[in-house]
Scaffold this motif. Structure first.
Motif, PDB file in Angstrom:
ATOM      1  N   THR A   1       0.904  -1.329   0.150  1.00 20.21           N
ATOM      2  CA  THR A   1       0.082  -0.127  -0.039  1.00 20.21           C
ATOM      3  C   THR A   1       0.825   1.307   0.008  1.00 20.21           C
ATOM      4  N   ASP A   2       2.128   0.987  -0.021  1.00 14.94           N
ATOM      5  CA  ASP A   2       3.167   2.185   0.106  1.00 14.94           C
ATOM      6  C   ASP A   2       3.763   2.443  -1.163  1.00 14.94           C
ATOM      7  N   GLU A   3       3.540   3.488  -1.864  1.00 14.34           N
ATOM      8  CA  GLU A   3       3.980   3.604  -3.210  1.00 14.34           C
ATOM      9  C   GLU A   3       5.483   3.288  -3.300  1.00 14.34           C
ATOM     10  N   SER A   4       6.207   3.827  -2.352  1.00 11.74           N
ATOM     11  CA  SER A   4       7.669   4.026  -2.403  1.00 11.74           C
ATOM     12  C   SER A   4       8.244   2.594  -2.271  1.00 11.74           C
ATOM     13  N   GLN A   5       7.464   1.737  -1.531  1.00 10.18           N
ATOM     14  CA  GLN A   5       8.064   0.469  -1.295  1.00 10.18           C
ATOM     15  C   GLN A   5       7.575  -0.593  -2.204  1.00 10.18           C
ATOM     16  N   VAL A   6       6.637  -0.140  -2.831  1.00 11.41           N
ATOM     17  CA  VAL A   6       6.016  -0.967  -4.202  1.00 11.41           C
ATOM     18  C   VAL A   6       7.106  -0.756  -5.247  1.00 11.41           C
ATOM     19  N   LYS A   7       7.603   0.526  -5.375  1.00  7.64           N
ATOM     20  CA  LYS A   7       8.561   0.910  -6.361  1.00  7.64           C
ATOM     21  C   LYS A   7       9.910  -0.064  -6.163  1.00  7.64           C
ATOM     22  N   GLU A   8      10.489   0.044  -4.838  1.00  6.71           N
ATOM     23  CA  GLU A   8      11.532  -0.627  -4.526  1.00  6.71           C
ATOM     24  C   GLU A   8      11.318  -2.219  -4.534  1.00  6.71           C
ATOM     25  N   ALA A   9      10.116  -2.800  -4.264  1.00  2.00           N
ATOM     26  CA  ALA A   9      10.051  -4.143  -4.813  1.00  2.00           C
ATOM     27  C   ALA A   9       9.950  -4.398  -5.975  1.00  2.00           C
ATOM     28  N   VAL A  10       9.652  -3.523  -6.967  1.00  6.54           N
ATOM     29  CA  VAL A  10      10.034  -3.776  -8.445  1.00  6.54           C
ATOM     30  C   VAL A  10      11.180  -3.803  -8.953  1.00  6.54           C
ATOM     31  N   GLN A  11      11.815  -2.478  -8.303  1.00  9.93           N
ATOM     32  CA  GLN A  11      13.122  -2.472  -8.611  1.00  9.93           C
ATOM     33  C   GLN A  11      14.051  -4.016  -8.120  1.00  9.93           C
ATOM     34  N   ALA A  12      13.640  -4.342  -6.996  1.00 12.64           N
ATOM     35  CA  ALA A  12      14.559  -5.477  -6.603  1.00 12.64           C
ATOM     36  C   ALA A  12      14.330  -6.669  -7.384  1.00 12.64           C
ATOM     37  N   ALA A  13      13.088  -6.759  -8.233  1.00  8.33           N
ATOM     38  CA  ALA A  13      12.942  -7.871  -9.093  1.00  8.33           C
ATOM     39  C   ALA A  13      13.652  -7.789 -10.302  1.00  8.33           C
ATOM     40  N   VAL A  14      13.782  -6.297 -10.837  1.00  6.51           N
ATOM     41  CA  VAL A  14      14.526  -6.041 -11.864  1.00  6.51           C
ATOM     42  C   VAL A  14      16.082  -6.072 -11.803  1.00  6.51           C
ATOM     43  N   ALA A  15      16.480  -6.029 -10.607  1.00 10.68           N
ATOM     44  CA  ALA A  15      18.005  -5.887 -10.335  1.00 10.68           C
ATOM     45  C   ALA A  15      18.828  -6.918 -10.854  1.00 10.68           C
ATOM     46  N   ASP A  16      18.518  -8.192 -10.702  1.00 11.78           N
ATOM     47  CA  ASP A  16      19.977  -9.124 -11.258  1.00 11.78           C
ATOM     48  C   ASP A  16      19.809  -9.403 -12.706  1.00 11.78           C
ATOM     49  N   LEU A  17      18.451  -9.603 -13.231  1.00  8.15           N
ATOM     50  CA  LEU A  17      18.709  -9.741 -14.713  1.00  8.15           C
ATOM     51  C   LEU A  17      18.550  -8.535 -15.794  1.00  8.15           C
ATOM     52  N   GLY A  18      18.142  -7.512 -14.935  1.00  9.85           N
ATOM     53  CA  GLY A  18      17.826  -6.236 -15.540  1.00  9.85           C
ATOM     54  C   GLY A  18      16.672  -6.018 -16.413  1.00  9.85           C
ATOM     55  N   HIS A  19      15.633  -6.981 -16.047  1.00 11.14           N
ATOM     56  CA  HIS A  19      14.224  -6.971 -16.791  1.00 11.14           C
ATOM     57  C   HIS A  19      13.247  -7.831 -15.685  1.00 11.14           C
ATOM     58  N   LEU A  20      12.200  -7.280 -16.045  1.00 12.69           N
ATOM     59  CA  LEU A  20      10.894  -7.879 -15.431  1.00 12.69           C
ATOM     60  C   LEU A  20       9.994  -8.482 -16.480  1.00 12.69           C
ATOM     61  N   ASP A  21       9.993  -9.908 -16.358  1.00 15.91           N
ATOM     62  CA  ASP A  21       9.201 -10.583 -17.375  1.00 15.91           C
ATOM     63  C   ASP A  21       7.670 -10.777 -17.141  1.00 15.91           C
ATOM     64  N   LEU A  22       7.662 -11.423 -15.693  1.00 14.93           N
ATOM     65  CA  LEU A  22       6.532 -11.774 -15.261  1.00 14.93           C
ATOM     66  C   LEU A  22       6.245 -11.163 -13.679  1.00 14.93           C
ATOM     67  N   ALA A  23       4.726 -10.967 -13.697  1.00 13.19           N
ATOM     68  CA  ALA A  23       4.322 -10.399 -12.393  1.00 13.19           C
ATOM     69  C   ALA A  23       3.004 -10.930 -11.928  1.00 13.19           C
ATOM     70  N   LEU A  24       3.059 -11.404 -10.628  1.00 13.34           N
ATOM     71  CA  LEU A  24       1.668 -11.858 -10.136  1.00 13.34           C
ATOM     72  C   LEU A  24       1.493 -10.951  -9.064  1.00 13.34           C
ATOM     73  N   ASN A  25       0.485 -10.099  -9.005  1.00 11.84           N
ATOM     74  CA  ASN A  25      -0.162  -9.067  -8.073  1.00 11.84           C
ATOM     75  C   ASN A  25      -1.323 -10.111  -7.135  1.00 11.84           C
ATOM     76  N   ASN A  26      -0.526 -10.462  -6.066  1.00 11.75           N
ATOM     77  CA  ASN A  26      -1.430 -11.219  -5.339  1.00 11.75           C
ATOM     78  C   ASN A  26      -1.736 -10.910  -4.082  1.00 11.75           C
ATOM     79  N   ALA A  27      -1.174  -9.823  -3.376  1.00  9.44           N
ATOM     80  CA  ALA A  27      -1.243  -9.370  -2.016  1.00  9.44           C
ATOM     81  C   ALA A  27      -2.553  -8.937  -2.077  1.00  9.44           C
TER      82      ALA A  27
END
Length: 250
Positions: free
Chosen positions: A66-92
């Motif tokens: 529910t916190d925009e800055s934390q959502v942004k950081e979570a997405v960035q963490a998913a991108v970090a290692d491979l440099g891209h985000l291919d799949l997302a499940l918004n389940n929370a």
């Protein structure tokens, strides 16, 4: 056998239990590097442990969706290692307690809106920024069979889950020209910790309402997530897929 998500990165919000955990395991089994996000480090660590024990790759990030800055950081963490985000499940998500509309807690409704609506919206906002830039991706939003039918005692929940379906459809139309697909899954009752607040009579009534005569296993919902995230559903976007044992059949 080639894993269909080998070399791909995936983000699963609400990945510490239930459908989120089962989906993280299923995506990792197909080769994805899975980032699980949620508010409780202990449950997220357990999901990572289970993924790694099964031979997959995962990491976790503690984030309040529910916190925009934390959502942004979570997405960035998913991108970090491979440099891209291919799949997302918004389940929370949050289903609250059984309450008639006349007695419905405003605080409970506000929390549902914050997580089920705002949280999914913010997740797509930042996921799509990466996916549009790369010209590909698949997003699955975890809605509910309650979005498709009336459920007495859960008017606020049904409203937020219907909103998720509406957001899915609108965002799918926006994303389609960029090669991105967005779909929703609408489960019936699933055997997860989220139904633990229901008493025995409520659970039995909901279970009996499913024509297949039982509630779902989390793994059965995860199978639908994997299909919608995969190229096997390459011509599918903007749908709300019932996986509900016939619950929403008119």
């Amino acid at each position: 056998m080639t894993q269909q998500f080998a070399g791909k990165s995936a983000l699963v919000t609400g990945g510490g239990s239930g459908i989120g955990r089962a989906s993280a395991l299923a995506l990792a089994a197909e080769g994805a590097l899975v980032t699980v996000a949620g508010r409780t480090a202990e449950t997220l660590k357990e999901t990572v442990r289970l993924v790694e024990a099964a031979g997959g790759s995962a990491r976790y990030v503690v984030a309040d969706m529910t916190d925009e800055s934390q959502v942004k950081e979570a997405v960035q963490a998913a991108v970090a290692d491979l440099g891209h985000l291919d799949l997302a499940l918004n389940n929370a998500g949050y289903d609250g307690e059984y309450q008639l509309t006349t007695d419905y807690s405003t605080a409970m409704l506000d929390h549902m809106i914050a997580l089920n609506v705002r949280g999914v919206f913010l997740s797509m906002k930042y996921e799509l920024r990466h996916m549009v830039a790369q010209g590909s991706g698949a997003i699955v939003n975890m809605s509910s069979g309650a979005a498709l039918v009336g459920v007495p005692g859960f008017s606020g929940y049904t409203a937020t889950k219907a909103a998720e379906v509406a957001m899915t459809k609108s965002s799918a139309l926006e994303a389609a020209p960029h090669g991105i697909r967005i779909n929703a899954v609408c489960p019936g009752l699933v055997d997860t910790p989220m139904i633990a607040t229901l008493d025995a009579d409520q659970r039995k009534a909901l279970s009996d309402a499913h024509p297949l005569g039982r509630i779902a296993r989390p793994e059965e919902i995860a199978d639908a997530v994997v299909w919608l995230a995969s190229d096997k559903s390459s011509f599918v976007t903007g749908i709300a897929l019932p996986v509900d044992g016939g619950y929403s059949v008119p």
